[in-house]
Design an enzyme around this catalytic site. Sequence first.
Site, PDB file in Angstrom:
ATOM      1  N   GLU A  43       1.247  -0.684   0.075  1.00 17.48           N
ATOM      2  CA  GLU A  43       0.270   0.042  -0.119  1.00 17.48           C
ATOM      3  C   GLU A  43       1.150   1.851   0.022  1.00 17.48           C
ATOM      4  O   GLU A  43       1.614   1.565   0.516  1.00 17.48           O
ATOM      5  CB  GLU A  43      -1.376  -0.349   1.236  1.00 17.48           C
ATOM      6  N   ASP A  68       5.333   5.725   3.476  1.00 16.26           N
ATOM      7  CA  ASP A  68       4.217   6.435   3.559  1.00 16.26           C
ATOM      8  C   ASP A  68       4.770   7.463   3.759  1.00 16.26           C
ATOM      9  O   ASP A  68       6.601   7.590   4.526  1.00 16.26           O
ATOM     10  CB  ASP A  68       3.072   6.700   4.778  1.00 16.26           C
ATOM     11  N   ASP A 118      -2.481  12.528  -2.682  1.00 22.18           N
ATOM     12  CA  ASP A 118      -2.722  14.102  -2.659  1.00 22.18           C
ATOM     13  C   ASP A 118      -2.970  14.447  -4.002  1.00 22.18           C
ATOM     14  O   ASP A 118      -2.224  13.805  -4.822  1.00 22.18           O
ATOM     15  CB  ASP A 118      -1.719  14.165  -2.045  1.00 22.18           C
ATOM     16  N   LYS A 122      -3.349  22.267  -7.856  1.00 18.39           N
ATOM     17  CA  LYS A 122      -2.834  23.916  -8.947  1.00 18.39           C
ATOM     18  C   LYS A 122      -1.704  23.220 -10.169  1.00 18.39           C
ATOM     19  O   LYS A 122      -0.530  22.582  -9.861  1.00 18.39           O
ATOM     20  CB  LYS A 122      -2.282  24.756  -7.510  1.00 18.39           C
ATOM     21  N   ASP A 154     -10.747  10.964  -5.849  1.00 18.50           N
ATOM     22  CA  ASP A 154     -11.816  12.018  -5.427  1.00 18.50           C
ATOM     23  C   ASP A 154     -12.325  12.894  -6.624  1.00 18.50           C
ATOM     24  O   ASP A 154     -12.888  13.626  -6.598  1.00 18.50           O
ATOM     25  CB  ASP A 154     -12.340  11.973  -4.312  1.00 18.50           C
TER      26      ASP A 154
HETATM   27  C1  LIG Z   1      -4.398  12.030   0.884  1.00 14.67           C
HETATM   28  S1  LIG Z   1      -3.641  10.928   1.797  1.00 14.67           S
HETATM   29  C2  LIG Z   1      -4.446   9.431   1.718  1.00 14.67           C
HETATM   30  C3  LIG Z   1      -4.742   8.534   2.690  1.00 14.67           C
HETATM   31  C4  LIG Z   1      -4.939   6.990   2.731  1.00 14.67           C
HETATM   32  N1  LIG Z   1      -4.659   6.252   1.582  1.00 14.67           N
HETATM   33  C5  LIG Z   1      -6.508   7.451   2.472  1.00 14.67           C
HETATM   34  O1  LIG Z   1      -7.689   6.397   1.317  1.00 14.67           O
HETATM   35  O2  LIG Z   1      -7.021   8.191   3.902  1.00 14.67           O
HETATM   36  C6  LIG Z   1      -1.923  10.583   1.055  1.00 14.67           C
HETATM   37  C7  LIG Z   1      -0.847   9.672   1.660  1.00 14.67           C
HETATM   38  O3  LIG Z   1      -0.089   9.833   0.590  1.00 14.67           O
HETATM   39  C8  LIG Z   1       1.197  10.214   1.607  1.00 14.67           C
HETATM   40  N2  LIG Z   1       2.052  10.022   0.260  1.00 14.67           N
HETATM   41  C9  LIG Z   1       2.487  11.532  -0.444  1.00 14.67           C
HETATM   42  N3  LIG Z   1       3.237  11.248  -1.416  1.00 14.67           N
HETATM   43  C10 LIG Z   1       4.375  10.281  -1.139  1.00 14.67           C
HETATM   44  C11 LIG Z   1       4.749   9.173  -1.920  1.00 14.67           C
HETATM   45  N4  LIG Z   1       5.883   9.986  -2.632  1.00 14.67           N
HETATM   46  N5  LIG Z   1       5.171   8.003  -1.168  1.00 14.67           N
HETATM   47  C12 LIG Z   1       4.792   7.380  -0.455  1.00 14.67           C
HETATM   48  N6  LIG Z   1       3.763   8.213  -0.195  1.00 14.67           N
HETATM   49  C13 LIG Z   1       3.144   9.699  -0.713  1.00 14.67           C
HETATM   50  C14 LIG Z   1       1.132  10.882   2.019  1.00 14.67           C
HETATM   51  O4  LIG Z   1       1.325  11.244   3.809  1.00 14.67           O
HETATM   52  C15 LIG Z   1       0.036  10.688   3.426  1.00 14.67           C
HETATM   53  O5  LIG Z   1      -0.633  10.132   3.904  1.00 14.67           O
END
Ligand SMILES: C[S@@+](CC[C@H](N)C(=O)[O-])C[C@H]1O[C@@H](n2cnc3c(N)ncnc32)[C@H](O)[C@@H]1O
Length: 219
Positions: A43, A68, A118, A122, A154
């Site tokens: 994941e 993460d 994420d 922008k 989303d």
């Molecule tokens: C918007 S959150 C979504 C969290 C979870 N998957 C959910 O749906 O509730 C995005 C997550 O991806 C992590 N993240 C962002 N860029 C990443 C990367 N390049 N490698 C690993 N994790 C990353 C962020 O730290 C964050 O915890």
Amino acid sequence: MSRRLKTDIHGPDWRRGIDDLRERGIPAAFAPELEPPLHLVVEIGFGRGEFLKDLAQRSPETAFLAIDASHKRVLKMARRLALGELRNIRLVAARAEIVVEDMLLPESVACFWINFPDPWPKKRHHRRRLIQPQLIARLATRLVPGGVVWAATDHVEYAQQIHEVLSKEDALENDYAPAPWRREVPGRMVTAYELEWRAEGRTLHFFAYRRRPSASRSR
Ligand SMILES: C[S@@+](CC[C@H](N)C(=O)[O-])C[C@H]1O[C@@H](n2cnc3c(N)ncnc32)[C@H](O)[C@@H]1O
């Protein structure tokens, strides 16, 4: 006043450093609780980790590598996991691009989950988005034949980009074709972010792309 982050782990610490993974490999990270050959699920961006815990509870013999980029999220998850019974999750605080490139062997992963990455809405930030052609090409080679990349967002415009990137990767085929994505997947577990977006009434997009049996192993 900011609250101090608690760093003590009361129980087994399931975090693994990237140097350790690089030197000793993924199977060593799961030993002795799980023995090779591993049924490995990855994941990427597990966030608060409920989805991961749910998956791991349902499949105790499956090895879950949870990546993460946020050290804080990894620490919080490590503290929670230390108090529980699960023995089949390993946590890595790193950018997924590095772990996938350097540490995952070809044809070693049963599936990747990328839930609600994420969106970086922008335009000048779009290059920060996780789902890019290079990462998807790497994921495709790390999948076992028939293995799946599951993704969800989303964000309407990011959904379009995800569709373009995934559908252009020759090694993968869309399980939901001819539709580009599904709006609902019955039986699918819900993530923390997903709960928020559902409460706001946002439209969701779910993707499932499977590695073609004929796809080349290298790249
Ligand atoms: C918007 S959150 C979504 C969290 C979870 N998957 C959910 O749906 O509730 C995005 C997550 O991806 C992590 N993240 C962002 N860029 C990443 C990367 N390049 N490698 C690993 N994790 C990353 C962020 O730290 C964050 O915890």
